[in-house]
Design an enzyme around this catalytic site. Structure first.
Site, PDB file in Angstrom:
ATOM      1  N   ARG A  88       0.791  -1.234   0.145  1.00 23.97           N
ATOM      2  CA  ARG A  88       0.241  -0.038   0.056  1.00 23.97           C
ATOM      3  C   ARG A  88       0.810   1.073   0.085  1.00 23.97           C
ATOM      4  O   ARG A  88       2.002   1.167   0.285  1.00 23.97           O
ATOM      5  CB  ARG A  88      -0.961   0.054   1.382  1.00 23.97           C
ATOM      6  CG  ARG A  88       0.017   0.045   2.665  1.00 23.97           C
ATOM      7  CD  ARG A  88      -0.983   0.766   3.711  1.00 23.97           C
ATOM      8  NE  ARG A  88      -0.336   0.232   4.935  1.00 23.97           N
ATOM      9  CZ  ARG A  88       0.707   0.855   5.358  1.00 23.97           C
ATOM     10  NH1 ARG A  88       1.185   2.113   4.734  1.00 23.97           N
ATOM     11  NH2 ARG A  88       1.278   0.741   6.500  1.00 23.97           N
ATOM     12  N   GLY A  89       0.056   2.297  -0.096  1.00 35.26           N
ATOM     13  CA  GLY A  89       0.959   3.506   0.083  1.00 35.26           C
ATOM     14  C   GLY A  89       0.913   3.891   1.666  1.00 35.26           C
ATOM     15  O   GLY A  89       0.633   3.282   2.555  1.00 35.26           O
ATOM     16  N   GLY A  90       1.944   5.229   1.633  1.00 35.22           N
ATOM     17  CA  GLY A  90       2.126   5.171   2.987  1.00 35.22           C
ATOM     18  C   GLY A  90       3.264   4.618   3.598  1.00 35.22           C
ATOM     19  O   GLY A  90       4.027   3.972   3.225  1.00 35.22           O
ATOM     20  N   ASP A  91       3.535   5.090   4.942  1.00 38.22           N
ATOM     21  CA  ASP A  91       4.706   4.720   5.813  1.00 38.22           C
ATOM     22  C   ASP A  91       4.263   3.539   6.865  1.00 38.22           C
ATOM     23  O   ASP A  91       3.545   2.621   6.473  1.00 38.22           O
ATOM     24  CB  ASP A  91       5.316   5.810   6.450  1.00 38.22           C
ATOM     25  CG  ASP A  91       6.791   5.659   6.590  1.00 38.22           C
ATOM     26  OD1 ASP A  91       7.078   4.930   7.859  1.00 38.22           O
ATOM     27  OD2 ASP A  91       7.795   6.298   5.909  1.00 38.22           O
ATOM     28  N   TYR A  94       0.246   0.953  12.881  1.00 40.24           N
ATOM     29  CA  TYR A  94       0.267  -0.203  13.965  1.00 40.24           C
ATOM     30  C   TYR A  94      -1.108  -0.769  13.655  1.00 40.24           C
ATOM     31  O   TYR A  94      -2.123  -0.030  13.833  1.00 40.24           O
ATOM     32  CB  TYR A  94       0.322   0.059  15.290  1.00 40.24           C
ATOM     33  CG  TYR A  94      -0.208  -0.725  16.412  1.00 40.24           C
ATOM     34  CD1 TYR A  94       0.233  -1.649  16.619  1.00 40.24           C
ATOM     35  CD2 TYR A  94      -1.438  -0.296  17.036  1.00 40.24           C
ATOM     36  CE1 TYR A  94      -0.456  -2.877  17.730  1.00 40.24           C
ATOM     37  CE2 TYR A  94      -2.026  -1.136  17.771  1.00 40.24           C
ATOM     38  CZ  TYR A  94      -1.434  -2.309  18.325  1.00 40.24           C
ATOM     39  OH  TYR A  94      -2.126  -2.857  19.295  1.00 40.24           O
ATOM     40  N   GLY A 162      -4.179   4.291   4.062  1.00 40.86           N
ATOM     41  CA  GLY A 162      -3.198   3.781   3.136  1.00 40.86           C
ATOM     42  C   GLY A 162      -3.808   2.738   2.109  1.00 40.86           C
ATOM     43  O   GLY A 162      -4.531   1.871   2.629  1.00 40.86           O
ATOM     44  N   GLY A 173      -6.772   0.393   3.182  1.00 35.93           N
ATOM     45  CA  GLY A 173      -7.630   1.485   3.698  1.00 35.93           C
ATOM     46  C   GLY A 173      -7.450   2.224   4.724  1.00 35.93           C
ATOM     47  O   GLY A 173      -6.618   2.852   4.850  1.00 35.93           O
ATOM     48  N   LEU A 174      -8.465   2.041   5.875  1.00 37.38           N
ATOM     49  CA  LEU A 174      -8.399   2.735   7.239  1.00 37.38           C
ATOM     50  C   LEU A 174      -8.286   2.008   8.222  1.00 37.38           C
ATOM     51  O   LEU A 174      -8.637   0.737   8.553  1.00 37.38           O
ATOM     52  CB  LEU A 174      -9.726   3.857   6.968  1.00 37.38           C
ATOM     53  CG  LEU A 174     -10.951   3.045   7.041  1.00 37.38           C
ATOM     54  CD1 LEU A 174     -11.403   2.878   8.305  1.00 37.38           C
ATOM     55  CD2 LEU A 174     -11.971   3.867   6.278  1.00 37.38           C
ATOM     56  N   CYS A 191       3.500   6.666  10.935  1.00 37.26           N
ATOM     57  CA  CYS A 191       3.227   7.076   9.369  1.00 37.26           C
ATOM     58  C   CYS A 191       4.539   7.947   9.035  1.00 37.26           C
ATOM     59  O   CYS A 191       4.313   8.884   8.039  1.00 37.26           O
ATOM     60  CB  CYS A 191       1.973   7.989   9.267  1.00 37.26           C
ATOM     61  SG  CYS A 191       0.533   7.298   9.629  1.00 37.26           S
TER      62      CYS A 191
END
Length: 232
Positions: A88-91, A94, A162, A173-174, A191
């Protein structure tokens, strides 16, 4: 266009098995789209919304920095947590008990073809849900997700996001902190953003436990309204 979204609440599930399940649904939709194009068919593509709660796990997005995980492999083991690099995108983030994780696997060609708008709709559904609990939340410029007191020294993130998308099909998703043990965030730079706190619904409300099923039902209602979808 198929505006029906199939709801599946998976309960508590291992991260890896849920990721594999997402990949199967994701691939099936893409394969159907390719078949439609090649054979000049118009078969409707399905949409899904998966809810799940994961055991303690840290996940790192494809553009993330491994240095944002502050634990060694042995320390992860001691804390009963696992770690995955994912697509996924993002860093780094948890997932764990008390957190509502939502994975929309949608063919956006059934709704609109705009990833930016898609992310803003996911954020808006969270913002609308939190407002039902008397909590004012919003966006932080340049940072995906939902925040409280964004732009102030008291900024704190309550929902991380992400996603991955291919051929307008989404996955991942979220993750909304509801009754989450926030101590697990101390083991990462959430993140990849330094100096900003993380919070949860039960901390903000000052209650011992929030009804997670109630939160999900409110979230489903707002997602249905925003996407003009029928949840089935």
């Amino acid at each position: 266009m198929n505006k029906q979204i199939q709801l599946q609440d998976l309960g508590q599930q291992d991260y890896n098995s849920t990721w594999e399940y997402q990949e199967v649904l994701f691939k099936d939709i893409i394969d159907l789209k390719i078949k439609n194009r090649r054979e000049e068919l118009d078969l409707p593509t399905p949409n899904y919304l998966l809810f799940v709660e994961h055991p303690h796990v840290y996940t790192l997005g494809k553009s993330g920095d491994l240095d944002n995980l502050l634990l060694s492999e042995k320390q992860l083991e001691t804390k009963g947590a696992t770690f995955y690099k994912i697509n996924r995108g993002g860093d780094i983030t948890y997932h764990g008990p008390g957190q509502i994780v939502g994975y929309p696997i949608l063919d956006l060609e059934n709704f609109f073809t705009d990833i930016h708008k898609y992310l803003r709709f996911l954020e808006e559904a969270i913002i609308m849900t939190l407002s039902e609990y008397g909590i004012t939340s919003g966006r932080s410029e340049g940072e995906t997700g939902v925040w409280l007191d964004a732009g102030t020294p008291f900024a704190r993130k309550i929902c991380a996001m992400g996603v991955r998308a291919s051929r307008w099909v989404t996955m991942h998703g979220l993750a909304l902190n509801v009754n989450t043990d926030l101590g697990y965030f101390d083991n990462i730079i959430p993140c990849g953003i330094r100096g900003k706190a993380v919070t949860s619904l039960h901390v903000e409300l000052g209650v011992e436990k929030v009804d997670e099923m109630e939160v999900k039902s409110k979230l489903i209602k707002h997602l249905a309204k925003l996407f003009e979808a029928e949840m089935i």
